[in-house]
Design a protein around this motif. Sequence first.
Motif, PDB file in Angstrom:
ATOM      1  N   THR A   1       4.163   8.646   0.991  1.00  0.00           N
ATOM      2  CA  THR A   1       4.243   9.829   0.135  1.00  0.00           C
ATOM      3  C   THR A   1       3.781  11.041   0.916  1.00  0.00           C
ATOM      4  OG1 THR A   1       3.547  10.797  -1.992  1.00  0.00           O
ATOM      5  CG2 THR A   1       1.902   9.571  -0.760  1.00  0.00           C
ATOM      6  N   GLY A   2       4.209  12.227   0.457  1.00  0.00           N
ATOM      7  CA  GLY A   2       3.807  13.454   1.143  1.00  0.00           C
ATOM      8  C   GLY A   2       4.648  13.784   2.340  1.00  0.00           C
TER       9      GLY A   2
ATOM     10  N   VAL B   1      11.056  -1.907  11.190  1.00  0.00           N
ATOM     11  CA  VAL B   1      10.573  -1.124  10.052  1.00  0.00           C
ATOM     12  C   VAL B   1      11.754  -0.300   9.553  1.00  0.00           C
ATOM     13  CG1 VAL B   1       8.928   0.585   9.224  1.00  0.00           C
ATOM     14  CG2 VAL B   1       8.253  -1.021  11.020  1.00  0.00           C
ATOM     15  N   THR B   2      12.221  -0.586   8.359  1.00  0.00           N
ATOM     16  CA  THR B   2      13.402   0.073   7.788  1.00  0.00           C
ATOM     17  C   THR B   2      12.975   1.160   6.813  1.00  0.00           C
ATOM     18  OG1 THR B   2      14.606  -2.022   7.959  1.00  0.00           O
ATOM     19  CG2 THR B   2      15.578  -0.317   6.586  1.00  0.00           C
ATOM     20  N   ASP B   3      13.490   2.392   7.014  1.00  0.00           N
ATOM     21  CA  ASP B   3      13.112   3.512   6.151  1.00  0.00           C
ATOM     22  C   ASP B   3      13.922   3.495   4.853  1.00  0.00           C
ATOM     23  OD1 ASP B   3      15.641   4.520   6.690  1.00  0.00           O
ATOM     24  OD2 ASP B   3      14.945   5.908   8.218  1.00  0.00           O
ATOM     25  N   PRO B   4      13.638   4.428   3.900  1.00  0.00           N
ATOM     26  CA  PRO B   4      14.336   4.421   2.608  1.00  0.00           C
ATOM     27  C   PRO B   4      15.840   4.590   2.711  1.00  0.00           C
ATOM     28  CG  PRO B   4      12.357   5.766   2.493  1.00  0.00           C
ATOM     29  CD  PRO B   4      12.532   5.406   3.922  1.00  0.00           C
ATOM     30  N   ASP B   5      16.341   5.228   3.785  1.00  0.00           N
ATOM     31  CA  ASP B   5      17.776   5.426   3.955  1.00  0.00           C
ATOM     32  C   ASP B   5      18.458   4.280   4.693  1.00  0.00           C
ATOM     33  OD1 ASP B   5      17.632   7.885   2.664  1.00  0.00           O
ATOM     34  OD2 ASP B   5      17.171   8.949   4.523  1.00  0.00           O
ATOM     35  N   GLY B   6      17.690   3.239   5.046  1.00  0.00           N
ATOM     36  CA  GLY B   6      18.269   2.107   5.751  1.00  0.00           C
ATOM     37  C   GLY B   6      18.233   2.233   7.252  1.00  0.00           C
ATOM     38  N   GLY B   7      17.642   3.305   7.779  1.00  0.00           N
ATOM     39  CA  GLY B   7      17.540   3.485   9.217  1.00  0.00           C
ATOM     40  C   GLY B   7      16.247   2.900   9.769  1.00  0.00           C
TER      41      GLY B   7
ATOM     42  N   ALA C   1       0.829  -1.205   0.000  1.00  0.00           N
ATOM     43  CA  ALA C   1       0.000   0.000   0.000  1.00  0.00           C
ATOM     44  C   ALA C   1       0.866   1.258   0.000  1.00  0.00           C
ATOM     45  CB  ALA C   1      -0.913   0.001   1.215  1.00  0.00           C
ATOM     46  N   THR C   2       0.291   2.370  -0.473  1.00  0.00           N
ATOM     47  CA  THR C   2       0.924   3.689  -0.426  1.00  0.00           C
ATOM     48  C   THR C   2       0.067   4.597   0.441  1.00  0.00           C
ATOM     49  OG1 THR C   2       1.873   3.429  -2.643  1.00  0.00           O
ATOM     50  CG2 THR C   2       1.711   5.669  -1.771  1.00  0.00           C
ATOM     51  N   VAL C   3       0.658   5.176   1.454  1.00  0.00           N
ATOM     52  CA  VAL C   3      -0.101   5.974   2.417  1.00  0.00           C
ATOM     53  C   VAL C   3       0.519   7.359   2.537  1.00  0.00           C
ATOM     54  CG1 VAL C   3      -0.885   3.976   3.723  1.00  0.00           C
ATOM     55  CG2 VAL C   3       1.277   5.047   4.323  1.00  0.00           C
ATOM     56  N   GLU C   4      -0.298   8.319   2.977  1.00  0.00           N
ATOM     57  CA  GLU C   4       0.174   9.666   3.251  1.00  0.00           C
ATOM     58  C   GLU C   4       0.935   9.693   4.572  1.00  0.00           C
ATOM     59  OE1 GLU C   4       0.013  12.463   1.527  1.00  0.00           O
ATOM     60  OE2 GLU C   4      -1.108  11.619  -0.170  1.00  0.00           O
TER      61      GLU C   4
ATOM     62  N   ASP D   1       9.470  10.423   2.342  1.00  0.00           N
ATOM     63  CA  ASP D   1       8.948   9.714   1.175  1.00  0.00           C
ATOM     64  C   ASP D   1       9.816   8.503   0.857  1.00  0.00           C
ATOM     65  OD1 ASP D   1       7.074  11.630   1.048  1.00  0.00           O
ATOM     66  OD2 ASP D   1       7.766  12.579  -0.795  1.00  0.00           O
ATOM     67  N   GLY D   2       9.177   7.440   0.374  1.00  0.00           N
ATOM     68  CA  GLY D   2       9.943   6.274  -0.056  1.00  0.00           C
ATOM     69  C   GLY D   2       9.320   4.966   0.384  1.00  0.00           C
TER      70      GLY D   2
END
Length: 223
Positions: free
Chosen positions: A121-122, A65-71, A38-41, A95-96
């Motif tokens: 997103t957002g 839960v890993t974010d887009p930067d790997g953190g 899914a894509t969420v705000e 975002d990511g």
Amino acid sequence: MSPTRRSAALLAALALVALPLPAQAHDELTGSDPEDGATVEAGDLDELTMTFSGEIAQVGAAVTVTDPDGGSALEGEPEVEGTEMTQDLVDDLADGDYAVAWRVTSEDGHPISGEFGFSVTGGEDEAEQDTAEAPAPTEETEEASGSQEAEASASPTETEETAEETTQESSPEATSQDGETSDASTADSSGLPVWAWVLLAAGGVGVLALMVATWQRGRRSAP
């Protein structure tokens, strides 16, 4: 018991033994919020919720839960209540794409695990964060900028005035040097300085006067 009844009872017992016993199934993940893919705000997401088919134990429950930067995007520890496990997330998600990995102990005591992902997103990106962190211009900064611009504008004029003063100061010296050079050239072209010519002229006059006096004495002494 007659042989017929004995045979029927034996067949019934064999049938009961031959029937397969129902297998005890492990619990499994039945849903999540956000869902897999899914894509969420960013503003609508502050926690992750996972629902299982049976009650799960608090002991051994874990999620990443890993974010887009790997953190890590986690905030605190997961909480288990009945068939649900909830995990708080950090504020201002970027975002990511985010990757989720979980592990729990099912109702029958067996550990189960899995993975899924979602997108945000957002959220604030790095450029927006840098802009937000940049200090707003103050009155002192604006005044300093105005002073620097004024100095920069006046610099060419001051440079021209300095060049003109330098030219005016150097002109008399050049004229004086030219005059001395002309005098020196005149003296060199005549061969002798003026005072030498004066002495020569005086010596010539003296010799001429001596010759005239000698000639007059000779005439007087003649018979």
